[in-house]
Design an enzyme around this catalytic site. Structure first.
Site, short mmCIF file in Angstrom:
data_model
loop_
_atom_site.label_atom_id
_atom_site.label_comp_id
_atom_site.label_asym_id
_atom_site.label_seq_id
_atom_site.Cartn_x
_atom_site.Cartn_y
_atom_site.Cartn_z
CB CYS A 187 7.59 -9.11 -15.34
SG CYS A 187 6.73 -9.36 -16.90
N GLY B 37 6.53 2.29 -0.46
CA GLY B 37 5.13 1.90 -0.49
C GLY B 37 4.97 0.44 -0.14
#
Length: 447
Positions: A271, A264
């Protein structure tokens, strides 16, 4: 007698940890320097969207019907020092501005502010993600500043929360890692985590450096896996292959596994990207930079996916964005969250807007945060409204609402052109094509 617990920093990690500790039966005091945040939490509201967290909070904050009353909040370090036996540090460790390195100022400030109020033996437990070597330095500083001296011990207990599953991950962790310097700290942490340990959560005891490295190593491995399949998507596009079938085939190998193999537009959030970069920076400081040079390419592949999505969109609308309407479904970096930090979806939307496209965004939970970050984009109250008059629809965050509830025929009635680009490889191509859409996804054949 059960230890009393303080949680310093009540953002995403801290608010979840404080509520979970109260759920496990402990008396808990949450501390933050933000009065606004403390007032919100004390009123049973959370400053972010996290499934189940607000309900958990209200079960334990005083003032709600049926509440245990075990959870309170304060802005006073003196009160926290007097109250707690075990102090969890859950403050943010962002990326330094203009650098890859981690900004330790919030962690340092928390230790500096708490330590002078530790007049009796106490355990300070770091949960924030920090560069390896930080715990040794902080332990020495803690013993130096605390009136209790060496009675004020440090431990490191990295968090492994997944946004959207944070409550479950805190109450029923898949592992508990503690870096300790002595048996007393280990014993106290076994007491704190007695319930999940009793339910079967592995309890792994290490030294300080290993505990610090576990989180960054885990994130680096996940990032590597994501970028690997995205690199394969690039090859599949060049060779007219199908990355979804490729991922399915290699995922059956038990040594590889199928998780995190969906190609994707890449990873984002507060994070993974910053932890990856801080890990590289710290390795350089330690003279081990060659060991992590591959992470630079992992980061590069990830960022390249966003630009590629912009180019596919440009191609779909005929080579230029001027005068073209683009509907973007998704603003958050992942589903089941309202977090838009370093969101690939918003980054793609922003790039298209800057290049002249008329972009309208819809997200089930992230609209308010997205507006704050990108106020010049258009926003719509529903997916249908976002798609109205669109020359192309981009699916960029894998919300269940988009995957399971969107009706391609209904959406097709409001768009200008039935073109959809699936940036998460999560929609059913046959379903959309049967409804007359031109469907394209990263790393898959055009038809």
């Amino acid at each position: 007698m059960a230890p009393k617990i303080t949680v310093i920093g009540t953002g995403y990690l801290g608010a979840t940890h404080a509520a979970a500790m109260a759920e496990l039966g402990f008396e808990v005091l949450g501390l933050d320097i933000s009065t606004e945040k403390i007032e919100m939490l004390a009123a049973g509201r959370v400053p972010m969207y996290e499934p189940g967290l607000e309900d958990l909070l209200r079960r334990h904050v005083a003032g709600f019907e049926g509440s245990s009353g075990r959870l309170r909040f304060t802005t006073s370090y003196a009160e926290a020092g007097e109250f707690g036996d075990v102090h969890f540090i859950c403050v943010n460790t962002p990326q330094k501005h203009g650098e890859y390195a981690c900004d330790m100022s919030y962690v340092d400030a928390a230790v500096e502010a708490l330590a002078p109020h530790l007049h009796r033996p106490a355990l300070v437990v770091g949960k924030s993600t920090v560069p390896v070597g930080s715990a040794v330095r902080l332990a020495a500083r803690l013993a130096e500043l605390a009136p209790a001296g060496e009675g004020a011990e440090l431990a490191w207990n990295p968090e492994f929360l997944r946004e959207g599953f944070a409550v479950e991950d805190t109450l029923h962790p898949d592992r508990i890692v503690v870096g300790v310097a002595g048996e007393r700290a280990e014993k106290q942490l076994r007491e704190v985590y007695a319930t999940p340990i009793g339910e079967g959560s592995p309890f792994i005891v290490t030294d300080f450096p290993t505990a610090e490295l576990v989180k960054t190593s885990a994130n680096s491995f996940l990032a590597t896996k994501i970028s690997f399949i995205n690199a394969m998507a690039e090859v599949c596009e060049a060779a007219d292959g199908d990355v979804v079938k490729l991922a399915e085939a290699i995922g059956h190998d038990e040594r590889i596994g199928s998780k995190f193999l969906r190609a994707g537009i890449g990873f984002g959030g507060g994070c993974l990207p910053k932890d990856l970069r801080a890990f590289m920076a710290r390795a350089g400081e330690l003279g081990a930079d060659q060991a992590l040079t591959f992470l630079r390419e992992i980061d590069s592949i990830n960022m390249r996916r966003r630009g590629h999505m912009v180019e596919l969109t440009r191609e779909a609308v005929g080579g230029g964005f001027l005068g073209k309407r683009v509907a973007v479904l998704g603003a958050t970096f992942k589903p089941d969250s309202d977090d838009v930090r370093d969101s690939p979806a918003l980054n793609v939307a922003g790039q298209i807007h800057l290049q002249g496209g008329q972009v309208t965004v819809y997200d089930p939970k992230g609209m308010e945060n997205a507006r704050r970050l990108f106020p010049t984009l258009g926003y719509a109250p529903t997916a249908l409204d976002a798609a109205r008059g669109a020359d192309v629809v981009l699916h960029l965050t894998e919300w269940r609402e988009f995957r399971d509830d969107l009706d391609p025929a209904e959406l097709g009635e409001v768009v200008s052109e039935r073109r959809i680009l699936d940036g998460r490889n999560a929609l059913d191509p046959d379903l959309w094509r049967e409804a007359g859409w031109t469907y394209r996804a990263l790393g898959r054949p055009r038809a």
